[in-house]
Scaffold this motif. Structure first.
Motif, PDB file in Angstrom:
ATOM      1  N   VAL A  82      50.607 -32.429  13.371  1.00  0.00           N
ATOM      2  CA  VAL A  82      51.175 -33.419  14.297  1.00  0.00           C
ATOM      3  C   VAL A  82      52.384 -34.090  13.650  1.00  0.00           C
ATOM      4  O   VAL A  82      52.331 -34.487  12.493  1.00  0.00           O
ATOM      5  CB  VAL A  82      50.107 -34.484  14.654  1.00  0.00           C
ATOM      6  CG1 VAL A  82      50.706 -35.605  15.478  1.00  0.00           C
ATOM      7  CG2 VAL A  82      48.941 -33.834  15.393  1.00  0.00           C
ATOM      8  N   SER A  83      53.474 -34.161  14.424  1.00  0.00           N
ATOM      9  CA  SER A  83      54.711 -34.803  13.968  1.00  0.00           C
ATOM     10  C   SER A  83      55.169 -34.227  12.625  1.00  0.00           C
ATOM     11  O   SER A  83      55.512 -34.939  11.689  1.00  0.00           O
ATOM     12  CB  SER A  83      54.516 -36.324  13.828  1.00  0.00           C
ATOM     13  OG  SER A  83      55.782 -36.960  13.647  1.00  0.00           O
ATOM     14  N   TYR A  84      55.207 -32.923  12.631  1.00  0.00           N
ATOM     15  CA  TYR A  84      55.426 -32.174  11.399  1.00  0.00           C
ATOM     16  C   TYR A  84      56.902 -31.849  11.172  1.00  0.00           C
ATOM     17  O   TYR A  84      57.559 -31.435  12.141  1.00  0.00           O
ATOM     18  CB  TYR A  84      54.596 -30.896  11.528  1.00  0.00           C
ATOM     19  CG  TYR A  84      54.502 -30.028  10.323  1.00  0.00           C
ATOM     20  CD1 TYR A  84      55.231 -28.857  10.242  1.00  0.00           C
ATOM     21  CD2 TYR A  84      53.654 -30.357   9.269  1.00  0.00           C
ATOM     22  CE1 TYR A  84      55.135 -28.042   9.149  1.00  0.00           C
ATOM     23  CE2 TYR A  84      53.544 -29.536   8.172  1.00  0.00           C
ATOM     24  CZ  TYR A  84      54.280 -28.370   8.112  1.00  0.00           C
ATOM     25  OH  TYR A  84      54.176 -27.555   7.021  1.00  0.00           O
ATOM     26  N   PRO A  85      57.483 -31.951   9.994  1.00  0.00           N
ATOM     27  CA  PRO A  85      56.814 -32.410   8.779  1.00  0.00           C
ATOM     28  C   PRO A  85      57.152 -33.844   8.350  1.00  0.00           C
ATOM     29  O   PRO A  85      56.567 -34.331   7.396  1.00  0.00           O
ATOM     30  CB  PRO A  85      57.370 -31.439   7.736  1.00  0.00           C
ATOM     31  CG  PRO A  85      58.785 -31.195   8.192  1.00  0.00           C
ATOM     32  CD  PRO A  85      58.760 -31.281   9.705  1.00  0.00           C
ATOM     33  N   MET A  89      57.942 -39.242  14.599  1.00  0.00           N
ATOM     34  CA  MET A  89      57.672 -39.511  16.010  1.00  0.00           C
ATOM     35  C   MET A  89      56.919 -40.828  16.136  1.00  0.00           C
ATOM     36  O   MET A  89      56.268 -41.270  15.184  1.00  0.00           O
ATOM     37  CB  MET A  89      56.847 -38.357  16.590  1.00  0.00           C
ATOM     38  CG  MET A  89      57.595 -37.033  16.575  1.00  0.00           C
ATOM     39  SD  MET A  89      56.504 -35.689  17.057  1.00  0.00           S
ATOM     40  CE  MET A  89      57.625 -34.291  17.017  1.00  0.00           C
TER      41      MET A  89
END
Lengths: 250, 232
Positions: A82-85, A89
């Protein structure tokens, strides 16, 4: 893939298979990025299926979860990032995505904390973010690991971030996201030295050899993130067969 | 054209961005905003977590603030991207433009209609703001470039950025200048094509602009432009 028929002694073959099976069970395997196509993802999943191994998790992008979830049932839980890297976000969006991933049947998640807050030493903000994540999703996923870019951080920064993650109730920490940021033994040693077994530490990035993988296990890690885990397993098999049979070369 | 004129022209095309940088601090973001105001860069592109720092110092309406969505992989489901835009807007900062990474891998997998639909929905979600999309031209064939340009144009997309600037971290090659040129030719000038990546030499910048690139998304425009005894 290793040719098991090349080992004449079936007892040794079975023993080595079990050892390699146990090793792969500690590994993440998969395919991620902007460019892997549906064909690439299916092919990678099929490689795992054909190997006969189960993995700790199969790493895939969110938009391909539907493709591999049923293929890999019973073989590896699905892992998404999630919201990588770099974690930039909004938190509300990260939480939304985690809820969505749960709905999609993903069981293993890593979530990148806000690296800007981290590098700006806004540790209270990091703590709030980690707390919110833990409050909403602690215990929901099999594994839930915030990601820290330890290789870009000083020792004091790593300790400071781990302190706030400790306060936030975080259980697992992924050390480095991969994507050219490679974990080191020193980073793991540092965390273990200061926090003993407080965290379930997941090393990630640049783990390419059996020596590296076994070293991280020796340092107390129980999860290995490596794009090369099948090759490393092959290395393990060859070494173990050589040990048990005294063969010069397999 | 004099070098000073060249520098002035380049300035207008600069998009000062931090999205492809790993290490990012509040101070860096504030400095980005200050430099935009001081040197006349007209647009900055940041991740949503940078907006607070930017607006701590930015007080010039002439500097547009753009935000990235689904960066860098774009490999999220459409609902996630729509949610990211909603959450971004809920933060309460003025965001003038969106730079979105679409599900490029799905396009490469042959799901053209899905790609078209995604672009249209995201354009609608932007509520009238210009929407730019990222692709990786380095791994596209000519036909795909033409196709994507056409789809993007028909979806009302403002420009196509030829690379996320993150390609090396994904172990793929960023597009060579030749490939960017092919993208520009493929666009048939219906849709703008922009550059995102490392740029340290003003001659490279001029080459790209001569080729037809519309914007230069760079992480260090001052170094690019101040390596000359010129006013920037």
């Amino acid at each position: 893939m290793f040719d098991w028929s090349s080992i004449n002694d079936k007892v040794i073959a079975e023993k080595v298979f079990q050892e390699s099976y146990r090793f792969m069970k500690l590994c993440h395997y998969g395919i991620q990025g902007i460019h892997p196509t549906e064909e690439d993802v299916i092919s990678t999943a099929q490689t795992l299926i054909n190997s006969g191994y189960h993995a700790m998790a199969f790493d895939v992008e969110m938009n391909y979860v539907h493709l591999v979830k049923d293929m890999l049932k019973g073989i590896a839980p699905i892992h998404c990032a999630v919201s990588y890297p770099t974690g930039r976000m909004p938190l509300a969006h990260k939480l939304h995505d985690m809820a969505k991933l749960y709905e999609l049947g993903v069981e293993d998640v890593c979530v990148c904390l806000d690296w800007q807050a981290l590098f700006s030493k806004r540790y209270k903000d990091i703590e709030k973010e980690a707390e919110a994540i833990q409050r909403e999703f602690g215990g929901v996923f099999k594994k839930l690991a915030p990601v820290i870019p330890a290789t870009l951080m000083s020792d004091t920064e790593i300790i400071a971030v781990c302190n706030v993650l400790d306060s936030a109730g975080t259980v697992s920490i992924k050390v480095n996201p991969g994507t050219k940021l490679h974990v080191s033994f020193e980073e793991i040693r540092l965390i273990k030295r200061h926090f003993l077994n407080r965290f379930d530490v997941h090393p990630s990035g640049g783990i390419r050899t059996l020596y590296d993988a076994e070293k991280y296990l020796e340092l107390g890690c129980n999860v290995i993130h490596s794009a090369s885990c099948l090759e490393i397993t092959d290395e393990l098999i060859k070494r173990q067969v050589k040990r048990y049979t005294g063969a010069v070369e397999i | 054209m004099s070098i000073q004129n060249g520098v002035n022209n380049i300035k207008k095309t600069i998009v000062y961005q931090n999205i492809s940088l790993y290490e990012m601090t509040d101070m860096f973001c504030e400095n980005m905003a200050l430099k935009c105001m001081k040197y006349g860069f007209e647009k900055m592109l940041v991740g949503s977590s940078s907006l607070n720092s930017v607006y701590n110092v930015l007080d010039n309406e002439k500097v547009k603030v753009a935000c990235s969505i689904a960066y860098p992989s774009g490999a999220y489901i459409l609902e996630s991207k729509c949610n990211e835009i909603e959450c971004l807007d809920a933060m309460g900062y003025k965001v003038d433009e969106l730079y979105i990474v679409p599900a490029f891998s799905r396009y490469l997998s042959g799901y053209k209609d899905e790609f078209k639909s995604e672009l249209k929905i995201l354009k609608n979600k932007a509520n009238g703001r210009p929407v730019h999309i990222f692709v990786e031209a380095g791994i596209m064939e000519n036909e795909q470039m033409e196709d994507v340009c056409s789809i993007a144009f028909n979806s009302g997309i403002e420009s196509i950025v030829a690379s996320t600037g993150f390609a090396k971290y994904f172990s793929i090659d960023p597009p060579a200048y030749e490939q960017i040129k092919k993208m520009i030719i493929a666009s048939e000038k219906k849709i703008k094509v922009s550059f995102c990546g490392e740029l340290t030499d003003i001659k490279e910048a001029e080459k790209l602009l001569d080729m037809g690139v519309s914007e230069l998304l760079v992480t260090d425009p001052c170094t690019l432009l101040v390596n000359h005894d010129l006013e920037i």
